[in-house]
Design an enzyme around this catalytic site. Structure first.
Site, PDB file in Angstrom:
ATOM      1  N   ASP A  61      -3.216   8.124   4.918  1.00 32.54           N
ATOM      2  CA  ASP A  61      -2.662   6.791   5.184  1.00 32.54           C
ATOM      3  C   ASP A  61      -3.247   6.239   6.480  1.00 32.54           C
ATOM      4  OD1 ASP A  61      -1.112   4.550   4.841  1.00 32.54           O
ATOM      5  OD2 ASP A  61       0.738   5.453   5.598  1.00 32.54           O
ATOM      6  N   GLU A  62      -3.338   4.903   6.593  1.00 33.91           N
ATOM      7  CA  GLU A  62      -3.816   4.216   7.799  1.00 33.91           C
ATOM      8  C   GLU A  62      -5.171   4.767   8.261  1.00 33.91           C
ATOM      9  OE1 GLU A  62      -2.364   1.643   8.634  1.00 33.91           O
ATOM     10  OE2 GLU A  62      -0.206   1.785   8.363  1.00 33.91           O
ATOM     11  N   GLN A  67      -7.071  -4.510  10.212  1.00 36.28           N
ATOM     12  CA  GLN A  67      -5.921  -4.173  11.051  1.00 36.28           C
ATOM     13  C   GLN A  67      -6.205  -2.971  11.947  1.00 36.28           C
ATOM     14  OE1 GLN A  67      -1.832  -4.825   9.329  1.00 36.28           O
ATOM     15  NE2 GLN A  67      -2.923  -4.722   7.394  1.00 36.28           N
ATOM     16  N   LYS A  85       0.825  -1.214   0.000  1.00 36.45           N
ATOM     17  CA  LYS A  85       0.000   0.000   0.000  1.00 36.45           C
ATOM     18  C   LYS A  85       0.855   1.258   0.000  1.00 36.45           C
ATOM     19  CE  LYS A  85       0.231   1.068   4.680  1.00 36.45           C
ATOM     20  NZ  LYS A  85       0.488   2.363   5.332  1.00 36.45           N
ATOM     21  N   THR A  86       2.029   1.218   0.647  1.00 38.42           N
ATOM     22  CA  THR A  86       2.887   2.406   0.672  1.00 38.42           C
ATOM     23  C   THR A  86       3.401   2.724  -0.727  1.00 38.42           C
ATOM     24  OG1 THR A  86       3.564   1.911   2.941  1.00 38.42           O
ATOM     25  CG2 THR A  86       4.932   3.446   1.705  1.00 38.42           C
ATOM     26  N   ARG A 115       2.528 -10.992  10.510  1.00 41.82           N
ATOM     27  CA  ARG A 115       3.886 -10.442  10.606  1.00 41.82           C
ATOM     28  C   ARG A 115       4.902 -11.458  10.106  1.00 41.82           C
ATOM     29  NH1 ARG A 115       2.519  -6.131   9.774  1.00 41.82           N
ATOM     30  NH2 ARG A 115       0.522  -7.186   9.503  1.00 41.82           N
TER      31      ARG A 115
END
Length: 766
Positions: free
Chosen positions: A233-234, A264, A45-46, A610
């Site tokens: 973002d986020e 998340q 996504k970044t 993770r």
């Protein structure tokens, strides 16, 4: 300037989008209208967000100063700026509106400070200043700060500001949350005091600007006209005030692109509301939802296990992660007998991975609560395995643990001045800097420890009566605890000391998640002490653990909480403590019900994803709590993992499959919270009450013979200040010695009458 990209511009050979997959490319090229980039874990996504930002500038859809790009951390903002700079060069330097919510809010507020009663050079106060200010207000309004702590009020005010609430917006229920209906009053007093100081706290940076945008339409139109594009973002981590602020700015042009993952959203305790991302399409009708589902991090087995687990949540938009990587190993679920075996097993697994060539810095242990790290730290120290704690202190370095150890050190060794100085006024007893200065002065003059000096001063008039009585009570407590140490177990001694010293009550009065976590750490400290026969043995063990060199640059295993691990990735991940009451956390379930259960499940999803290659989940059949062995049952999350992607390994009767069947009997997933509780849990009611049916019955113990009491430092009286001598005292002035008893003098002072003082505080009059 505002023309959409042409087909030539969108050529996939363009350097900005050449390395992107099809959904990522679509997210970059869909420049007009509202866009929700629903980006799963590890889906790049970044890269997509950075490319979109660069695309807008390169294709001259907006000047850099016409783009608002909001991140959650300064680190993310720096990374964004660096990546965009690599793509488009120096043009990125012209982006004044790329930053965190707080930094952008502060920049706006500087321009409009007068509209909220501030000057443009206002000060932003930190947490310490905030607490100091609140304590002043509490004292000035005749409120008992011990009963209504400033930290509790600070937490409430922060929550109200996160929700966009001004003092006048509080309803009756909110008002009752502090001082029996005085929440609104103190919130207003606090805001008034901040304005008088020309200051604001971090919560004000957005709340003040939200008030300005709501009240002053010309200011709102100014920013709506300026920002042609908004990128966030986020987005799943936004709170209510951030959501309202963004919605106001974006409503007219509607060129807003938010990036996030509803699966998340794990920070509700910081004010984040998953509902913000869930209702994006309702807030912005006609918005385009682009799902980034190709994962570049984990194996198919790990992704399938995580996806199967998170599918149990009802409040989600839904997506299916996939990857082109080799299938890899299934997620392992290992059942062990107790927590020490859990730590041993993880240590053995890590040593095996190390022998196979796995770098230690690619191995992580992710825990639900910080107190869980202690068992692993002790084990790794004993086997010489390097580790580091990320996002917090090592267990024995945490403030509350160091405070507790300081009490124990003074009990075991009264000459430990550093320990005594740490806790003589912790919790607050009214013994300030002046009292400490007096004790230090006398200790230096007599060549005795602080504790011995304190005992002598408490039996004199060197301090005001209130401070003197407080100090005398403390020293008598230490004498009693020292006697208790020869009879009770070290763990029982600790619980008694923390209770009688008021330390437990201090944390309980804060009524915050942070304080509850500190109580859990102290409970774990007491549990650790149960393994040692004497207080001296335990303190020696702590010294060896604390000697672990944290400064060397060798590879280390990472130990951290699941919350702190968000955004990180490791080759091998161990997830211990997957038992009901530990994970999901009983405290979270008690406080938040079904919504908290779903957030706990999202946290489990984050933890599993993770891992790049291997993920290992562990659960223990027994935990030792307050000296009593307590049976535990595996977390319901283990039963929710799809069986075809999990390898079960357990020596326990029936294994995890038994619990899978048991959990599946219930149609209502939240009903299980009440139906299948262990008899006691690590996180429920983190006080210090002993278990009613404790099986722990320690034999009397003795502290090592080296332990000395304060009586070991009996002072030798001076011979030059016998009765009749004329002397001078810095506090009381000139006087004549009337009587002498050891190093205590009865002196008739000219201005204040007879006082009892210590001979080291007087000198012969000239």
């Amino acid at each position: 300037m505002s023309q959409p990209a042409t087909p030539a511009d969108s050529d996939p050979r363009n350097v900005l989008i050449a390395g992107l997959n099809e959904p990522q490319r679509e997210a970059v090229l869909t420049t007009e209208g509202p866009v929700l980039m629903l980006a799963g874990a590890g889906t790049g996504k970044t890269a997509a967000l950075t490319a979109r930002l660069a695309w807008l500038i390169q294709n001259r859809l907006a000047w850099p100063s016409e783009i608002l790009c909001v991140t959650f951390t300064n680190k993310a903002a720096r990374e964004m700026r660096e990546r965009v700079g690599q793509l488009i060069g120096p043009a990125v330097e012209g982006m004044p509106w790329l930053g965190t919510f707080h930094s952008i809010g502060a920049k706006m507020l500087r321009r409009h400070a007068e509209l909220v009663g501030l000057q443009s050079n206002y000060t932003i106060i930190d947490t310490d200043d905030q607490l100091r200010l609140l304590k002043q207000l509490i004292t000035a309004n005749d409120l008992d700060e011990k009963r209504w702590p400033a930290r509790q009020l600070a937490g409430l005010i922060d929550r109200w500001k996160n929700r966009g609430l001004n003092p006048g917006d509080l309803d009756a229920a909110e008002n009752e949350m502090y001082a029996n209906g005085r929440g609104q009053q103190f919130y207003q007093l606090y805001q008034d005091r901040l304005k008088a100081l020309n200051a604001c706290d971090f919560g004000d940076l957005l709340l003040h600007m939200l008030n300005v945008l709501r009240k002053y339409h010309d200011v709102l139109e100014q920013y709506r006209s300026r920002f042609k594009y908004i990128l966030v973002d986020e987005y799943q981590d936004t709170n209510q005030v951030q959501y309202l602020w963004l919605r106001l700015l974006a409503q007219e042009r509607r060129n807003i692109c938010v990036v996030g993952d509803d699966d998340q959203s794990i920070y509700s305790w910081r004010g984040a509301e998953v509902a913000n991302i869930l209702r994006f399409e309702k807030d912005f009708p006609g918005s385009k939802v682009i799902r980034l589902e190709q994962n570049y991090r984990s194996t198919p087995q790990i992704l399938a296990a995580a996806s199967g687990l998170i599918s149990e949540n009802s409040q989600r938009l839904g997506k299916t992660l996939w990857t082109e990587r080799h299938p890899g190993d299934k997620v392992r679920v290992i059942g062990v007998w107790d927590a020490p075996e859990e730590a041993r097993r993880v240590g053995e697994e890590i040593e095996r991975l190390e022998r196979e060539g796995a770098p230690l810095d690619q191995i992580a242990i992710l825990v639900r609560a910080q107190y869980q790290t202690r068992e692993f730290e002790d084990r790794f120290i004993s086997i010489g395995l390097n580790y580091r704690i990320i996002g917090g202190f090592r267990f024995y370095e945490r403030a509350e643990v160091r405070d507790a150890l300081a009490y124990l050190r003074v009990i075991a060794q009264p000459a430990d001045d550093l320990a005594f100085e740490r806790i003589y006024n912790q919790p607050k007893r009214g013994l300030g800097a002046k009292a400490l200065e007096t004790m230090h002065l006398h200790a230096r003059r007599r060549g005795i420890p602080l504790a011995a000096a304190a005992m002598e001063i408490a039996d004199s008039d060197e301090l005001p009566a209130r401070a003197r009585n407080t100090l005398l009570t403390l020293m008598r407590d230490f004498a009693r605890w020292r006697d208790l140490a020869s009879e009770a177990s070290p763990a029982e001694l600790l619980r008694t000391v923390l209770d009688e010293a008021g330390y437990t009550a201090m944390l309980q009065a804060e009524r915050s998640a942070e304080a509850a976590g500190r109580l859990e750490n102290l409970a774990e400290l007491a549990r650790a002490m149960e393994e040692y026969e004497t207080l001296g043995d335990f303190l020696e063990h702590v010294s060896l653990v604390m000697d672990n060199d944290a400064a060397d640059e060798t590879e280390k295993v990472t130990i951290m909480t699941m919350h702190a691990a968000k955004g990180l990735e490791f080759e091998h991940v161990f997830l211990p403590g997957w038992e009901e009451g530990v994970f999901p956390s009983q405290r979270s379930l008690d406080e938040g019900g079904l919504a908290s259960l779903e957030e706990e499940r999202r946290l489990a999803y984050v933890a599993i994803t993770r891992a790049r290659r291997r993920c290992t989940i562990l659960h223990a059949a027994n935990r030792r709590i307050y000296g009593q062995w307590t049976s535990s049952i595996p977390s319901r999350f283990i039963a929710e993992l799809p069986g075809e992607h999990v390898d079960q390994e357990t020596t326990l009767s029936g294994g995890a499959s038994l619990w899978r069947a048991q959990w599946s009997e219930h149609s209502d997933p939240f009903a299980d919270v009440a139906r299948a509780q262990p008899s006691r849990t690590m996180t429920r009611g983190p006080g210090w009450q002993r278990a009613a049916s404790s099986t722990y019955d320690p034999a009397p113990k003795r502290i090592k013979e080296a332990t000395r009491s304060a009586a070991s430092f009996a002072a030798k009286p001076r011979t030059d200040v016998a009765p009749g001598a004329r002397v001078f005292h810095d506090k009381f002035g000139y006087g004549t010695v009337a009587a002498q008893e050891g190093n205590k003098l009865e002196i008739d002072f000219e201005g204040t009458g007879r006082k009892r003082v210590i001979d080291s505080f007087v000198k012969l009059a000239e």
